[in-house]
Scaffold this motif. Structure first.
Motif, PDB file in Angstrom:
ATOM      1  N   ASN A  95       8.092  10.374  -3.332  1.00  0.00           N
ATOM      2  CA  ASN A  95       7.684  11.196  -4.909  1.00  0.00           C
ATOM      3  C   ASN A  95       8.031   9.566  -5.155  1.00  0.00           C
ATOM      4  O   ASN A  95       7.657   9.807  -6.622  1.00  0.00           O
ATOM      5  CB  ASN A  95       8.656  12.435  -4.609  1.00  0.00           C
ATOM      6  CG  ASN A  95       7.846  13.612  -4.216  1.00  0.00           C
ATOM      7  OD1 ASN A  95       7.401  14.262  -3.690  1.00  0.00           O
ATOM      8  ND2 ASN A  95       9.132  14.578  -3.950  1.00  0.00           N
ATOM      9  N   GLY A  96       8.935   8.791  -5.240  1.00  0.00           N
ATOM     10  CA  GLY A  96       8.576   7.820  -5.940  1.00  0.00           C
ATOM     11  C   GLY A  96      10.028   7.694  -6.421  1.00  0.00           C
ATOM     12  O   GLY A  96      10.491   9.213  -7.221  1.00  0.00           O
ATOM     13  N   VAL A  97      10.241   6.661  -7.899  1.00  0.00           N
ATOM     14  CA  VAL A  97      12.046   7.032  -8.236  1.00  0.00           C
ATOM     15  C   VAL A  97      11.384   6.609  -9.531  1.00  0.00           C
ATOM     16  O   VAL A  97      10.147   6.389  -9.936  1.00  0.00           O
ATOM     17  CB  VAL A  97      12.658   5.873  -7.511  1.00  0.00           C
ATOM     18  CG1 VAL A  97      13.911   6.212  -8.551  1.00  0.00           C
ATOM     19  CG2 VAL A  97      13.118   5.278  -6.372  1.00  0.00           C
ATOM     20  N   LYS A  98      11.625   7.692 -10.831  1.00  0.00           N
ATOM     21  CA  LYS A  98      11.722   7.520 -11.767  1.00  0.00           C
ATOM     22  C   LYS A  98      12.817   6.958 -12.738  1.00  0.00           C
ATOM     23  O   LYS A  98      13.654   6.772 -12.249  1.00  0.00           O
ATOM     24  CB  LYS A  98      11.934   9.094 -12.041  1.00  0.00           C
ATOM     25  CG  LYS A  98      10.888  10.077 -11.863  1.00  0.00           C
ATOM     26  CD  LYS A  98      10.280   9.901 -11.802  1.00  0.00           C
ATOM     27  CE  LYS A  98       8.525  11.265 -11.429  1.00  0.00           C
ATOM     28  NZ  LYS A  98       8.441  10.974  -9.977  1.00  0.00           N
ATOM     29  N   ALA A 104       0.997  -0.885   0.085  1.00  0.00           N
ATOM     30  CA  ALA A 104      -0.317   0.098   0.125  1.00  0.00           C
ATOM     31  C   ALA A 104       0.915   2.016  -0.142  1.00  0.00           C
ATOM     32  O   ALA A 104       0.305   2.189  -0.389  1.00  0.00           O
ATOM     33  CB  ALA A 104      -0.873  -0.499   1.210  1.00  0.00           C
ATOM     34  N   GLY A 105       2.220   1.112   0.255  1.00  0.00           N
ATOM     35  CA  GLY A 105       3.170   2.595   0.176  1.00  0.00           C
ATOM     36  C   GLY A 105       4.366   2.181   1.300  1.00  0.00           C
ATOM     37  O   GLY A 105       4.051   0.920   1.417  1.00  0.00           O
ATOM     38  N   VAL A 106       4.847   3.474   1.174  1.00  0.00           N
ATOM     39  CA  VAL A 106       6.447   3.542   1.665  1.00  0.00           C
ATOM     40  C   VAL A 106       6.830   3.895   2.145  1.00  0.00           C
ATOM     41  O   VAL A 106       6.037   5.306   2.339  1.00  0.00           O
ATOM     42  CB  VAL A 106       7.315   2.599   0.620  1.00  0.00           C
ATOM     43  CG1 VAL A 106       8.699   2.819   0.950  1.00  0.00           C
ATOM     44  CG2 VAL A 106       7.417   1.672  -0.054  1.00  0.00           C
ATOM     45  N   GLY A 107       7.740   4.150   3.420  1.00  0.00           N
ATOM     46  CA  GLY A 107       8.229   5.335   4.330  1.00  0.00           C
ATOM     47  C   GLY A 107       8.783   4.976   4.591  1.00  0.00           C
ATOM     48  O   GLY A 107       9.306   3.939   4.810  1.00  0.00           O
ATOM     49  N   MET A 108       9.165   5.751   5.938  1.00  0.00           N
ATOM     50  CA  MET A 108      10.385   6.382   6.884  1.00  0.00           C
ATOM     51  C   MET A 108      10.331   5.703   8.305  1.00  0.00           C
ATOM     52  O   MET A 108       9.198   6.726   7.828  1.00  0.00           O
ATOM     53  CB  MET A 108      11.573   7.536   6.458  1.00  0.00           C
ATOM     54  CG  MET A 108      12.348   7.081   4.808  1.00  0.00           C
ATOM     55  SD  MET A 108      13.874   8.277   4.516  1.00  0.00           S
ATOM     56  CE  MET A 108      14.616   7.665   3.263  1.00  0.00           C
ATOM     57  N   ALA A 109      10.375   5.308   9.055  1.00  0.00           N
ATOM     58  CA  ALA A 109       9.827   5.554  10.329  1.00  0.00           C
ATOM     59  C   ALA A 109      11.739   4.752  11.165  1.00  0.00           C
ATOM     60  O   ALA A 109      12.615   5.258  10.773  1.00  0.00           O
ATOM     61  CB  ALA A 109       9.512   3.834  10.640  1.00  0.00           C
ATOM     62  N   THR A 110      11.390   5.278  12.309  1.00  0.00           N
ATOM     63  CA  THR A 110      11.991   5.194  14.045  1.00  0.00           C
ATOM     64  C   THR A 110      11.977   4.131  14.510  1.00  0.00           C
ATOM     65  O   THR A 110      10.489   4.102  15.077  1.00  0.00           O
ATOM     66  CB  THR A 110      12.584   6.411  14.024  1.00  0.00           C
ATOM     67  OG1 THR A 110      12.653   7.757  13.233  1.00  0.00           O
ATOM     68  CG2 THR A 110      14.279   6.239  15.533  1.00  0.00           C
ATOM     69  N   SER A 111      12.318   3.361  14.600  1.00  0.00           N
ATOM     70  CA  SER A 111      12.101   2.417  15.714  1.00  0.00           C
ATOM     71  C   SER A 111      12.430   2.600  16.837  1.00  0.00           C
ATOM     72  O   SER A 111      13.114   3.390  17.866  1.00  0.00           O
ATOM     73  CB  SER A 111      13.104   1.585  15.558  1.00  0.00           C
ATOM     74  OG  SER A 111      12.627   0.189  16.341  1.00  0.00           O
ATOM     75  N   PHE A 168      18.477   8.778   5.948  1.00  0.00           N
ATOM     76  CA  PHE A 168      17.200   9.311   6.269  1.00  0.00           C
ATOM     77  C   PHE A 168      16.517  10.831   6.460  1.00  0.00           C
ATOM     78  O   PHE A 168      15.563  10.788   6.434  1.00  0.00           O
ATOM     79  CB  PHE A 168      16.867   9.525   8.089  1.00  0.00           C
ATOM     80  CG  PHE A 168      16.093   8.969   8.675  1.00  0.00           C
ATOM     81  CD1 PHE A 168      14.373   8.232   8.132  1.00  0.00           C
ATOM     82  CD2 PHE A 168      15.646  10.578   9.342  1.00  0.00           C
ATOM     83  CE1 PHE A 168      13.730   8.713   9.198  1.00  0.00           C
ATOM     84  CE2 PHE A 168      14.820  10.531  10.245  1.00  0.00           C
ATOM     85  CZ  PHE A 168      13.088   9.530   9.962  1.00  0.00           C
ATOM     86  N   GLU A 169      17.756  10.778   5.969  1.00  0.00           N
ATOM     87  CA  GLU A 169      17.833  13.214   6.365  1.00  0.00           C
ATOM     88  C   GLU A 169      17.774  13.162   4.814  1.00  0.00           C
ATOM     89  O   GLU A 169      16.793  13.499   3.815  1.00  0.00           O
ATOM     90  CB  GLU A 169      19.025  13.511   6.815  1.00  0.00           C
ATOM     91  CG  GLU A 169      18.386  13.886   7.792  1.00  0.00           C
ATOM     92  CD  GLU A 169      17.950  14.219   8.292  1.00  0.00           C
ATOM     93  OE1 GLU A 169      16.878  15.341   7.729  1.00  0.00           O
ATOM     94  OE2 GLU A 169      16.715  13.596   9.649  1.00  0.00           O
ATOM     95  N   SER A 170      18.480  12.266   3.512  1.00  0.00           N
ATOM     96  CA  SER A 170      18.567  12.973   2.550  1.00  0.00           C
ATOM     97  C   SER A 170      17.829  11.534   1.085  1.00  0.00           C
ATOM     98  O   SER A 170      17.376  12.839   0.135  1.00  0.00           O
ATOM     99  CB  SER A 170      20.081  12.717   1.690  1.00  0.00           C
ATOM    100  OG  SER A 170      20.887  11.458   1.648  1.00  0.00           O
ATOM    101  N   GLY A 171      17.339  10.699   1.208  1.00  0.00           N
ATOM    102  CA  GLY A 171      16.110   9.977   0.862  1.00  0.00           C
ATOM    103  C   GLY A 171      15.003  10.552   1.577  1.00  0.00           C
ATOM    104  O   GLY A 171      14.024   9.810   0.134  1.00  0.00           O
ATOM    105  N   GLN A 172      14.564  11.671   1.769  1.00  0.00           N
ATOM    106  CA  GLN A 172      12.848  11.033   2.123  1.00  0.00           C
ATOM    107  C   GLN A 172      12.446  11.866   1.186  1.00  0.00           C
ATOM    108  O   GLN A 172      11.408  11.418   0.517  1.00  0.00           O
ATOM    109  CB  GLN A 172      12.799  12.510   2.899  1.00  0.00           C
ATOM    110  CG  GLN A 172      13.387  12.146   4.930  1.00  0.00           C
ATOM    111  CD  GLN A 172      13.153  13.098   5.467  1.00  0.00           C
ATOM    112  OE1 GLN A 172      12.668  14.340   5.706  1.00  0.00           O
ATOM    113  NE2 GLN A 172      14.030  12.423   6.850  1.00  0.00           N
ATOM    114  N   GLU A 173      13.194  12.325   0.225  1.00  0.00           N
ATOM    115  CA  GLU A 173      11.857  13.207  -0.642  1.00  0.00           C
ATOM    116  C   GLU A 173      11.410  11.796  -1.676  1.00  0.00           C
ATOM    117  O   GLU A 173      10.579  11.506  -3.259  1.00  0.00           O
ATOM    118  CB  GLU A 173      12.822  14.540  -1.641  1.00  0.00           C
ATOM    119  CG  GLU A 173      12.166  15.388  -0.798  1.00  0.00           C
ATOM    120  CD  GLU A 173      10.957  16.483  -0.514  1.00  0.00           C
ATOM    121  OE1 GLU A 173      10.594  16.247  -2.061  1.00  0.00           O
ATOM    122  OE2 GLU A 173      10.904  16.227   0.116  1.00  0.00           O
ATOM    123  N   MET A 174      12.983  11.490  -1.817  1.00  0.00           N
ATOM    124  CA  MET A 174      13.022  10.066  -3.232  1.00  0.00           C
ATOM    125  C   MET A 174      12.099   9.042  -2.152  1.00  0.00           C
ATOM    126  O   MET A 174      11.486   8.645  -3.402  1.00  0.00           O
ATOM    127  CB  MET A 174      14.454   9.719  -3.124  1.00  0.00           C
ATOM    128  CG  MET A 174      14.576   7.691  -3.990  1.00  0.00           C
ATOM    129  SD  MET A 174      15.970   7.088  -3.588  1.00  0.00           S
ATOM    130  CE  MET A 174      17.067   8.638  -4.210  1.00  0.00           C
TER     131      MET A 174
END
Length: 82
Positions: free
Chosen positions: A76-79, A32-39, A67-73
């Motif tokens: 917004n997904g990868v082209k 259903a989706g992809v996200g970043m998280a913290t344990s 975690f910081e630099s990949g948030q937009e990727m």
């Protein structure tokens, strides 16, 4: 949690992981989706693949830098490159 022990430590590897998820290459069903998280257990960051009802299907540990630099990727997904 179903988190693989391999740590993503560069943007190219994060991109490969996200493309694998998008193209169905990991054999996951009901994505259903992809996200970043913290344990909550230890404060480590991870990229998470979620199914219905926000169930964690798969995760990969990521470095603090990713975690910081990949948030937009992740957001917004990868082209795909042709």
């Amino acid at each position: 949690m179903n988190i693989e022990n391999d740590v993503i430590d560069n943007l190219a590897e994060l991109e490969r992981f996200l493309l694998s998820v998008e193209k169905g290459g990991l054999g996951l069903e009901g994505v259903a989706g992809v996200g970043m998280a913290t344990s909550n257990a230890d404060g480590r960051h991870f990229v998470a693949v979620f199914g219905d009802n926000h169930k964690l299907l798969l995760g990969r540990w990521i470095t603090a830098e990713i975690f910081e630099s990949g948030q937009e990727m992740v957001k917004n997904g990868v082209k795909s490159k042709h």
